[in-house]
Design a protein around this motif. Structure first.
Motif, PDB file in Angstrom:
ATOM      1  N   ASP A  14       0.844  -1.183   0.000  1.00  0.00           N
ATOM      2  CA  ASP A  14       0.000   0.000   0.000  1.00  0.00           C
ATOM      3  C   ASP A  14       0.883   1.238   0.000  1.00  0.00           C
ATOM      4  N   PRO A  15       1.067   1.881  -1.178  1.00  0.00           N
ATOM      5  CA  PRO A  15       1.940   3.047  -1.230  1.00  0.00           C
ATOM      6  C   PRO A  15       1.431   4.213  -0.397  1.00  0.00           C
ATOM      7  N   ALA A  16       0.154   4.223  -0.079  1.00  0.00           N
ATOM      8  CA  ALA A  16      -0.411   5.321   0.706  1.00  0.00           C
ATOM      9  C   ALA A  16       0.166   5.357   2.122  1.00  0.00           C
ATOM     10  N   ASP A  17       0.368   4.185   2.716  1.00  0.00           N
ATOM     11  CA  ASP A  17       0.913   4.173   4.080  1.00  0.00           C
ATOM     12  C   ASP A  17       2.377   3.735   4.123  1.00  0.00           C
ATOM     13  N   GLY A  18       2.967   3.434   2.977  1.00  0.00           N
ATOM     14  CA  GLY A  18       4.376   3.082   2.918  1.00  0.00           C
ATOM     15  C   GLY A  18       4.688   1.655   3.304  1.00  0.00           C
ATOM     16  N   TRP A  19       3.667   0.837   3.533  1.00  0.00           N
ATOM     17  CA  TRP A  19       3.899  -0.541   3.947  1.00  0.00           C
ATOM     18  C   TRP A  19       4.347  -1.373   2.757  1.00  0.00           C
ATOM     19  N   VAL A  20       5.387  -2.146   2.939  1.00  0.00           N
ATOM     20  CA  VAL A  20       5.878  -3.054   1.914  1.00  0.00           C
ATOM     21  C   VAL A  20       5.912  -4.451   2.514  1.00  0.00           C
ATOM     22  N   ASP A  21       5.395  -5.403   1.779  1.00  0.00           N
ATOM     23  CA  ASP A  21       5.385  -6.790   2.239  1.00  0.00           C
ATOM     24  C   ASP A  21       6.825  -7.275   2.368  1.00  0.00           C
ATOM     25  N   PRO A  22       7.270  -7.628   3.570  1.00  0.00           N
ATOM     26  CA  PRO A  22       8.668  -8.029   3.757  1.00  0.00           C
ATOM     27  C   PRO A  22       9.033  -9.305   3.010  1.00  0.00           C
ATOM     28  N   ARG A  23       8.045 -10.095   2.635  1.00  0.00           N
ATOM     29  CA  ARG A  23       8.330 -11.326   1.888  1.00  0.00           C
ATOM     30  C   ARG A  23       8.818 -11.035   0.481  1.00  0.00           C
ATOM     31  N   THR A  24       8.594  -9.818   0.001  1.00  0.00           N
ATOM     32  CA  THR A  24       9.023  -9.467  -1.354  1.00  0.00           C
ATOM     33  C   THR A  24      10.367  -8.757  -1.366  1.00  0.00           C
ATOM     34  N   GLN A  25      10.938  -8.506  -0.209  1.00  0.00           N
ATOM     35  CA  GLN A  25      12.203  -7.801  -0.128  1.00  0.00           C
ATOM     36  C   GLN A  25      13.352  -8.808  -0.107  1.00  0.00           C
ATOM     37  N   ILE A  26      14.103  -8.818  -1.191  1.00  0.00           N
ATOM     38  CA  ILE A  26      15.201  -9.760  -1.346  1.00  0.00           C
ATOM     39  C   ILE A  26      16.520  -9.032  -1.104  1.00  0.00           C
ATOM     40  N   GLU A  27      17.365  -9.618  -0.293  1.00  0.00           N
ATOM     41  CA  GLU A  27      18.691  -9.077   0.001  1.00  0.00           C
ATOM     42  C   GLU A  27      19.722  -9.854  -0.810  1.00  0.00           C
ATOM     43  N   VAL A  28      20.823  -9.206  -1.100  1.00  0.00           N
ATOM     44  CA  VAL A  28      21.945  -9.854  -1.775  1.00  0.00           C
ATOM     45  C   VAL A  28      23.108  -9.869  -0.801  1.00  0.00           C
ATOM     46  N   GLY A  29      23.773 -10.991  -0.700  1.00  0.00           N
ATOM     47  CA  GLY A  29      24.897 -11.092   0.212  1.00  0.00           C
ATOM     48  C   GLY A  29      25.989 -11.980  -0.349  1.00  0.00           C
ATOM     49  N   VAL A  30      27.055 -12.079   0.398  1.00  0.00           N
ATOM     50  CA  VAL A  30      28.160 -12.950   0.019  1.00  0.00           C
ATOM     51  C   VAL A  30      28.294 -14.025   1.094  1.00  0.00           C
ATOM     52  N   LEU A  31      28.232 -15.256   0.653  1.00  0.00           N
ATOM     53  CA  LEU A  31      28.373 -16.399   1.549  1.00  0.00           C
ATOM     54  C   LEU A  31      29.834 -16.839   1.527  1.00  0.00           C
ATOM     55  N   LEU A  32      30.458 -16.823   2.690  1.00  0.00           N
ATOM     56  CA  LEU A  32      31.853 -17.221   2.802  1.00  0.00           C
ATOM     57  C   LEU A  32      31.988 -18.739   2.722  1.00  0.00           C
ATOM     58  N   ALA A  33      33.183 -19.204   2.485  1.00  0.00           N
ATOM     59  CA  ALA A  33      33.438 -20.642   2.371  1.00  0.00           C
ATOM     60  C   ALA A  33      33.085 -21.389   3.654  1.00  0.00           C
ATOM     61  N   ASN A  34      33.130 -20.691   4.807  1.00  0.00           N
ATOM     62  CA  ASN A  34      32.813 -21.344   6.086  1.00  0.00           C
ATOM     63  C   ASN A  34      31.314 -21.377   6.379  1.00  0.00           C
TER      64      ASN A  34
END
Length: 71
Positions: A14-34
């Motif tokens: 809902d852009p009116a209240d700024g709420w974003v479904d957290p299930r749609t928010q994808i993060e990018v990261g780096v996974l170390l060898a460990n």
């Protein structure tokens, strides 16, 4: 007596209240060898790929913070 029922759909944004479904928010990261994630945020996949050292077993991953699963 009158009653009303309000139903919401959790997957909507809902852009009116700024709420974003957290299930749609994808993060990018780096996974170390460990098996641990690097302790920093990346603005894009390209930035994470530039940071990662595949020759040392590191890999770029995408995950959702809600379920913390690889997408």
């Amino acid at each position: 007596m009158t009653s009303t029922t309000t139903t919401t759909t959790p997957a909507t944004t809902d852009p009116a209240d700024g709420w974003v479904d957290p299930r749609t928010q994808i993060e990018v990261g780096v996974l170390l060898a460990n098996g641990r994630l690097v302790g920093r945020r990346f603005a894009s996949r390209a930035e994470a790929e530039a940071f990662a050292r595949p020759e040392d077993g590191e890999q770029v991953v995408e995950y959702n913070l809600v379920c913390e699963c690889v997408v």
